[in-house]
Design an enzyme around this catalytic site. Sequence first.
Site, PDB file in Angstrom:
ATOM      1  N   LYS A  95       0.669  -1.339  -0.072  1.00  0.00           N
ATOM      2  CA  LYS A  95       0.183  -0.014   0.088  1.00  0.00           C
ATOM      3  C   LYS A  95       0.857   1.208  -0.156  1.00  0.00           C
ATOM      4  O   LYS A  95       1.767   1.473   1.040  1.00  0.00           O
ATOM      5  CB  LYS A  95      -0.845  -0.060   1.323  1.00  0.00           C
ATOM      6  CG  LYS A  95      -1.616   1.168   1.426  1.00  0.00           C
ATOM      7  CD  LYS A  95      -2.746   1.335   2.585  1.00  0.00           C
ATOM      8  CE  LYS A  95      -3.169   2.721   2.949  1.00  0.00           C
ATOM      9  NZ  LYS A  95      -3.589   2.943   4.278  1.00  0.00           N
ATOM     10  N   ALA A 103      -9.622   5.394   4.927  1.00  0.00           N
ATOM     11  CA  ALA A 103      -9.254   6.571   5.802  1.00  0.00           C
ATOM     12  C   ALA A 103     -10.352   7.277   5.957  1.00  0.00           C
ATOM     13  O   ALA A 103     -11.380   7.601   5.123  1.00  0.00           O
ATOM     14  CB  ALA A 103      -8.191   7.561   5.465  1.00  0.00           C
ATOM     15  N   GLY A 104     -10.566   7.817   7.263  1.00  0.00           N
ATOM     16  CA  GLY A 104     -11.863   8.621   7.665  1.00  0.00           C
ATOM     17  C   GLY A 104     -13.217   7.904   7.932  1.00  0.00           C
ATOM     18  O   GLY A 104     -13.938   8.467   8.574  1.00  0.00           O
ATOM     19  N   ASN A 138      -9.184   1.464  10.647  1.00  0.00           N
ATOM     20  CA  ASN A 138      -8.133   1.215  11.632  1.00  0.00           C
ATOM     21  C   ASN A 138      -8.667   2.108  12.728  1.00  0.00           C
ATOM     22  O   ASN A 138      -9.054   1.594  13.782  1.00  0.00           O
ATOM     23  CB  ASN A 138      -6.700   1.587  10.965  1.00  0.00           C
ATOM     24  CG  ASN A 138      -5.750   1.757  12.034  1.00  0.00           C
ATOM     25  OD1 ASN A 138      -5.826   1.062  13.330  1.00  0.00           O
ATOM     26  ND2 ASN A 138      -4.474   1.725  11.646  1.00  0.00           N
ATOM     27  N   THR A 139      -8.697   3.174  12.728  1.00  0.00           N
ATOM     28  CA  THR A 139      -8.845   4.205  14.104  1.00  0.00           C
ATOM     29  C   THR A 139     -10.248   3.861  14.458  1.00  0.00           C
ATOM     30  O   THR A 139     -10.040   3.681  15.619  1.00  0.00           O
ATOM     31  CB  THR A 139      -8.639   5.696  13.608  1.00  0.00           C
ATOM     32  OG1 THR A 139      -7.340   5.951  12.993  1.00  0.00           O
ATOM     33  CG2 THR A 139      -8.991   6.643  14.633  1.00  0.00           C
TER      34      THR A 139
END
Lengths: 257, 257, 257, 257
Positions: free
Chosen positions: B97, B184-185, B206-207
């Site tokens: 990635k 992301a996001g 992830n987060t």
Amino acid sequence: MIDSLVIGGREISSRLFLGTGKFPSNRLIPEVVAASGVQVVTVALRRVDLDFEEENIAAYVPGDCILMPNTSGARNAEEAVRIARLAKAAGCGNWVKIEVITDNRYLLPDNYETIKATEILAAEGFTVLPYMSPDLMAAKRLAEAGAAAVMPLGAPIGSNRGLRTKEMIRILIEEISLPVIVDAGIGRPSEAAAAMEMGAAAVLVNTAIATASDPVAMARAFGRAVEAGRTAYLAGPGETRQYASASSPLTGFLRDE
Amino acid sequence: MIDSLVIGGREISSRLFLGTGKFPSNRLIPEVVAASGVQVVTVALRRVDLDFEEENIAAYVPGDCILMPNTSGARNAEEAVRIARLAKAAGCGNWVKIEVITDNRYLLPDNYETIKATEILAAEGFTVLPYMSPDLMAAKRLAEAGAAAVMPLGAPIGSNRGLRTKEMIRILIEEISLPVIVDAGIGRPSEAAAAMEMGAAAVLVNTAIATASDPVAMARAFGRAVEAGRTAYLAGPGETRQYASASSPLTGFLRDE
Amino acid sequence: MIDSLVIGGREISSRLFLGTGKFPSNRLIPEVVAASGVQVVTVALRRVDLDFEEENIAAYVPGDCILMPNTSGARNAEEAVRIARLAKAAGCGNWVKIEVITDNRYLLPDNYETIKATEILAAEGFTVLPYMSPDLMAAKRLAEAGAAAVMPLGAPIGSNRGLRTKEMIRILIEEISLPVIVDAGIGRPSEAAAAMEMGAAAVLVNTAIATASDPVAMARAFGRAVEAGRTAYLAGPGETRQYASASSPLTGFLRDE
Amino acid sequence: MIDSLVIGGREISSRLFLGTGKFPSNRLIPEVVAASGVQVVTVALRRVDLDFEEENIAAYVPGDCILMPNTSGARNAEEAVRIARLAKAAGCGNWVKIEVITDNRYLLPDNYETIKATEILAAEGFTVLPYMSPDLMAAKRLAEAGAAAVMPLGAPIGSNRGLRTKEMIRILIEEISLPVIVDAGIGRPSEAAAAMEMGAAAVLVNTAIATASDPVAMARAFGRAVEAGRTAYLAGPGETRQYASASSPLTGFLRDE
């Protein structure tokens, strides 16, 4: 997998409720129920009329489901009460979803008549789940009138427009101690998940499943999404931030050495 | 249950990809993987450094997962290429990635350098998945450069702000023949489901999982939501309407007789 | 009433820029300019061709406006440069809006070719305003290349879809020191006001005015809305709160006494 | 510039109404009124108490404004009626904005008690403008009860959260023949413009102006935005499209020749 919801003394493991009015054929219902895992199924009384065998939608609802007749067609409290009593007499049990509607374009509910019907039917021992316009003071009156839950709309019935009343539903969830079940308007599984993430106790879906190209697959999708939303609510989501927050070490491999 | 995604010749049954940079402890990773069903896991190279046993995140990734090292820390194409080669040499396989980031506040990717790195690494036989800003012409160039998929952001990394770039991602999905993976996001399972309903091939999270109070439960929720979204996409959602559409017969029981 | 914007050494009092490509008749342009108060007007070069008197859109632009020819029709940097030079030679001044587009469905700009054209034309002394896809790193490169402002899209040209890229435009405004002018997609005065409230330096509108039933009135509405948005930005809006905050004394008249 | 609104036989040229409860000093009011052009100003009765000269907010309202006392502090219909009568007796005229609120967290109105108060006061010749939760059936009852307009909330009072109830307000505008005035929640001029573009007859703003760093400038911004929104509504906005639509000739200058 997720926590049970208790309404009217019944323990309900699936937080997806199913409406049945829009399916191309009633024969789809058992498969839809199986795919989605729903336990609470609402039917319009006319369809439970036992005289017309082929229209008898209740015959297609698996026996372990909770049948929740609705008062569709009622234009005031008196008619809703009459329909509820007839349903009970016909053996449909004592759950009832109150719908009182005189608005023909948006099918928006009449909170005032709904409160009156709730009061009468709750006093008679029904487990009353009123369909309502998401208004906090009306929800408080429904609670006082003996409702077992409140069912605010996300958007007009059958519109598939999603959680347009999100702000008001969020306030209901925060301020009312009854279960808040989002009914009407939910058009996508993601919207059902979002309702559950906010803390809705359950969602009721009909059109979005019944009008999908593949209703059985869509029912499965909604079942999964509702489970996902409830699980996320319980798992305690992290904060939203304005700025980015690195997931990986930015100073990184190359510069560290 | 849902259709497989094929990238770089590998058949992937779970359309949820996992980022690993933010977990309070790497020991959570196997449980998170099991709960969510993910098969593709991205790790920052520094953490796969075998010299530091306790930091070796790769050791926590179950053996049947596809390990996708990322080039986190790279500030230009050259550094990204160098990190990718080191990862391959270290036995991490040939997936990579690409992340090229010089913006420290929003961690937004550099499409231009990312295209250059993609071209070089694809030519060397890597399966290249570039993290990108959702720009159609850049996505077309990534496709020409040999990317195996494109990974546009929904919102800044770690922000949990959701699908803020929805309009541009929708266009990418429509106009690009490569798989579009939203990276992301994404902060809630409902947002992951919404991305899938639009036709995204997968989402990387992830987060939102790592910062939940209960990361394992949140991982399960995301797994379910991604499945729900993909299933709904395939099931062919019904139309959205401005006006209501009755679910139940309004002329009803009472007036029919 | 509002503060001036300075671009390329010119002081501009109206932060609404006008596109001219879509009007049913060029004869409307002077009235639209007067009603809206615009000072910067963009025209496609073909229409400034002096050979065809009736197509000469520039003849309809009031003399005190800044004429900004655009490079519409250019498919790469070289073509954009060529069009810009021709426009200058034809007496259109040294402002140029760069448009490089090869995507025929969404008319999305090619940031890469746009950066190249900007570099060449800025070096030749043009005041360069590039139309761009809202990507932070591309905006930084445009700034380095000598752009006088950046013009990110809110939504595809002519779509009237509004500020779909709001998140990315907000970041551009925060991170780039050049004026950020929202170009394309704005369909309603409220959306123009919202862009200005975020801190955009100006907005460019064409389709929303030109396709209104009454373009002159709509131009006036946009002029007012842009002024309102800029004024609000400068006035320092109050905070947004989750809970209510009483506007009037709740303990009230009756209970106080 | 825009068309007048007629309520209770009065012709009103400004469609921005002003609330006064939140200003840091009453001395700002005349300047705010002048900057915004408002003609209808609401005040809480306590503040019109003539005994306390310095608290007498009405003294700060320019004489050519329509004073609209509100029943802030009323917890039921009876109290609202009593306050309205006192205001009239105190010389405040016969306009009244009904507010009946018992919810202390979100200050949401009680539609049921509001309908009762409206009926009584309209019968007494008041021009009644009820603050309400946006529910269609309640709005229909308010119309029957003799309301001169309905004032649904966009979001909780003082929250600056904007048009969160947009869907329901849109339906009210479509289905009710009374003027619909959006009251509460509007935090930015762009949101006021959006309400007007939908067809709202007017908007009432207090907190967003009073809590701005520069309330006078913010008042001017709101005045302009409301005018812009109304003008746009009358100008007949063009369609929104999914795909782009070229503003300029794409075949262009270069390839034509």
